[in-house]
Design an enzyme around this catalytic site. Structure first.
Site, short mmCIF file in Angstrom:
data_model
loop_
_atom_site.label_atom_id
_atom_site.label_comp_id
_atom_site.label_asym_id
_atom_site.label_seq_id
_atom_site.Cartn_x
_atom_site.Cartn_y
_atom_site.Cartn_z
N CYS A 84 -86.63 97.97 18.61
CA CYS A 84 -88.15 97.38 18.81
C CYS A 84 -87.52 96.01 18.50
O CYS A 84 -87.43 95.83 19.61
CB CYS A 84 -88.79 98.18 17.84
SG CYS A 84 -90.52 97.66 17.97
N HIS A 191 -88.69 103.22 18.99
CA HIS A 191 -88.06 103.86 17.65
C HIS A 191 -86.96 105.35 18.19
O HIS A 191 -87.87 105.92 17.98
CB HIS A 191 -88.93 103.99 16.79
CG HIS A 191 -89.65 102.59 16.17
ND1 HIS A 191 -88.76 101.42 15.67
CD2 HIS A 191 -89.91 101.46 16.15
CE1 HIS A 191 -89.13 100.66 15.07
NE2 HIS A 191 -90.38 99.98 15.90
N GLU A 193 -85.37 106.67 16.28
CA GLU A 193 -85.23 107.34 14.85
C GLU A 193 -86.42 107.68 14.21
O GLU A 193 -86.69 108.55 13.16
CB GLU A 193 -84.47 106.12 14.08
CG GLU A 193 -85.95 105.38 13.48
CD GLU A 193 -85.84 104.52 14.28
OE1 GLU A 193 -86.64 102.90 13.52
OE2 GLU A 193 -85.82 104.26 15.00
N ASP A 244 -103.27 115.20 1.86
CA ASP A 244 -103.68 114.56 0.56
C ASP A 244 -103.61 115.32 -1.10
O ASP A 244 -103.27 116.24 -0.78
CB ASP A 244 -105.05 114.90 -0.28
CG ASP A 244 -106.28 113.97 1.12
OD1 ASP A 244 -105.58 113.45 1.68
OD2 ASP A 244 -107.02 115.29 1.65
N ASP A 407 -113.84 104.92 4.48
CA ASP A 407 -114.84 106.19 4.47
C ASP A 407 -116.32 105.84 4.20
O ASP A 407 -116.17 105.64 2.85
CB ASP A 407 -114.25 106.30 2.84
CG ASP A 407 -112.37 107.09 2.82
OD1 ASP A 407 -111.57 107.33 4.14
OD2 ASP A 407 -111.99 105.83 1.97
#
Length: 571
Positions: A84, A191, A193, A244, A407
């Protein structure tokens, strides 16, 4: 398997280096961190995982006394793999930081993607790489394989750098350099990884060869004019699993799922009608299950983090550390990304909190309530102060590291100009443009009506997990978040949460039309058809779901198979 060979990791203090260390260990090799310029010059091979801004990286390398040693090492054709920003620093300069000089190994400059034609920037997601050479690092990569990109700047092919090009990738109207290779020096804009088995195969090939790269021309490029004739790669749609996470009543950390944000079971024989916290599994085990099933990203939302500081929340940090050992796709974590004072009186900035999460294995952070407070302050003062959590993290790690989670709740209206739609409780600065004064009211779709027959609505934002509303709508918050430096919007909808009736298409369109950064659709998925619907009817590149995955109602592979049959590109 690795024998005497040890690869050196150049960690200058930005981003999630733990994932690279974990990948190297997972593949059976050994690594060590560079601590001084002498370590660079004596290294057998170096992997440089860069993240953050071009300027910050250059300054950090120079402050540590590593810049000149690294330039000498690479110029001597020693084994090197830049990731990157680690690849971008090989070029002479970057449009991101005018006047700042890179290592100058490759001629030319890194430029920013052009978003003026509606292209979402940063590019975030899984795209292909078209090889124009043969190289050891690509030995186990197949045609059509996808890798994970997250960047706003890219290197374009020129007459002076064409001999460095290993692979090309398309995004919008840009055909840019996604990998470079010459001699034993390799770089990837993506990336590896975080690119699942495909990325691990690239790292394995580099390590197994002890960084000795065999690069051969295959005659694909016949001058720059021939690039337009090459096949185009396609950015795939992302399927994101969301966990969550909170402590249950016994103190155990579990994955739960709310119904319009209420995570407790319904209990008939209690005075409140509310039972224990809904337990859908252990976070580390579920994360690994979703990775194995093809999740493109996993999001952890620490939904009780407001009760204590992140730095003291050892169980959540351990979840990230454990998950990142065997999961090689991006991990986002949200909850508690804010400044606070701990029980001992020590002050922690949002940047401190983020750094701790990144050291534990996270790649991005999701900011919720604190983004609302930052937006309110911006609207009042009319300027960026650099002190908000969004600005601190974006300036240090780059916009791509910052996700703002919105939200909102619907507010129904009978007309599109339903009375006073300005921000009545926030004294706006005179410098705030008129486009940020008004709430965005849109017609409901497909004949839907509100509880009193309303045909229009807007979306009022909330804080504290949906328990408190603020005098701002979702579109205003998204716009200000982009101004402050957010790189992505996670767009939830409390009305749709847990209902299984599909995403709020009208909300997604309203927000996406207002910003140029990527938007993740969230809340409401109840069937595979809802993923196709959101990708067909909006321009989002990613859709997130939770409950239907946790309860095994739908597997991620089922979603991807359905989308693939519908000619929607998936990894």
């Amino acid at each position: 398997m690795s024998g005497f060979f040890t690869v050196s990791i150049l960690d200058y203090g930005a981003g999630n280096v733990r994932s690279l260390r974990n990948a190297i260990k997972f593949l059976g090799f050994e690594s060590k961190d560079i601590s001084c310029s002498e370590d660079i010059l004596q290294a057998q091979a170096i992997i440089f995982p860069g993240q953050g801004s071009f300027k910050q990286a250059v300054h950090s390398l120079k402050e540590k006394g590593w810049f000149d040693a690294l330039k000498l090492y690479i110029s001597s054709n020693r084994p090197f793999f830049g990731i990157c920003l680690g690849m971008q620093l090989l070029f002479e300069e970057s449009q991101e930081s005018p006047g700042e000089k890179g290592l100058g190994v490759i001629p030319g400059a890194v430029t920013k993607f052009d978003s003026s034609n509606g292209l979402s920037v940063p590019q975030i997601g899984w795209n292909g790489c078209l090889p124009v050479k043969e190289c050891t690092v690509l030995d186990d990569v197949k045609n059509g394989d996808k890798v994970y990109f997250v960047h706003s700047f890219c290197a374009l092919p020129t007459d002076t750098n064409v001999d460095w090009i290993l692979t090309l990738t398309d995004y919008g109207n840009h055909k840019y350099i996604s990998m470079v290779a010459k001699g034993n020096v390799v770089g990837a804009q993506f990336h590896p990884e975080k690119s699942g088995p495909v990325g691990l195969a690239m790292i394995r090939s580099f390590l197994a060869a002890h960084g000795s790269m065999n690069t051969q021309e295959i005659g694909v490029i016949k001058g720059l004019n021939s690039l337009a004739e090459l096949p185009r790669t396609v950015l795939s749609k992302r399927i994101i699993a969301c966990l969550d996470v909170r402590a249950n009543d016994d103190g155990d950390l579990v994955v739960t799922k709310g119904d319009q944000y209420d995570v407790r079971e319904v209990a008939e024989h209690t005075t409140t009608g509310r039972g224990g916290v809904r337990n859908l599994g252990k976070p580390v085990a579920l994360c690994k299950r979703y990775y194995d099933d093809g999740a493109d990203e996993v999001v952890f939302l620490n939904i009780t983090s407001f009760r204590q500081g992140v730095v003291e929340d050892l169980p959540m940090l351990q979840v990230l550390e454990s998950a990142s050992q065997n999961v090689f796709v991006p991990l986002t974590v949200g909850g508690g990304i804010r400044e606070y004072v701990d029980a001992d009186g020590k002050e922690w900035s949002a940047l401190d909190v983020t750094a701790r999460y990144f050291r534990a294995g996270a790649d991005k952070v999701s900011i919720g309530s604190d983004a609302v407070y930052a937006a309110e302050k911006y609207l009042q003062e009319g300027l960026k102060t650099g002190t908000s959590s969004i600005e601190q993290i974006s300036n240090h790690y780059g916009a791509q590291a910052v996700v703002v989670s919105i939200d909102p709740k619907r507010v129904y209206c009978h007309t599109a100009d339903a009375g006073n739609t300005t921000l009545s409780s926030i004294p706006l600065s005179p410098s705030i443009p008129s486009s940020l004064h008004q709430k965005t009211i849109v017609p409901l779709l497909n004949g839907e009506r509100g509880p009193a027959g309303e045909a229009f609505c807007y979306w009022q934002v909330t804080v504290k997990g949906g328990r408190e509303t603020r005098d701002m709508d979702a579109v205003q918050l998204a716009k200000v978040s982009e101004i402050l430096g957010a790189g992505e919007i996670m767009l939830n909808c409390i009305d749709m949460d847990g209902q299984g009736n599909g995403y709020d298409i009208a909300l997604i369109r309203a927000v996406q039309n207002a910003v140029s950064i990527p938007v993740i659709a969230s809340s409401g998925a109840g069937a595979v058809k809802h993923f196709e619907e959101v990708f067909r009817e909006t321009a989002v590149n990613a859709a997130l779901a939770a409950g239907i995955f946790h309860r095994n109602e739908v597997r991620i592979q089922d979603v991807k198979a359905y989308l693939s049959k519908s000619n929607i590109s998936v990894r």
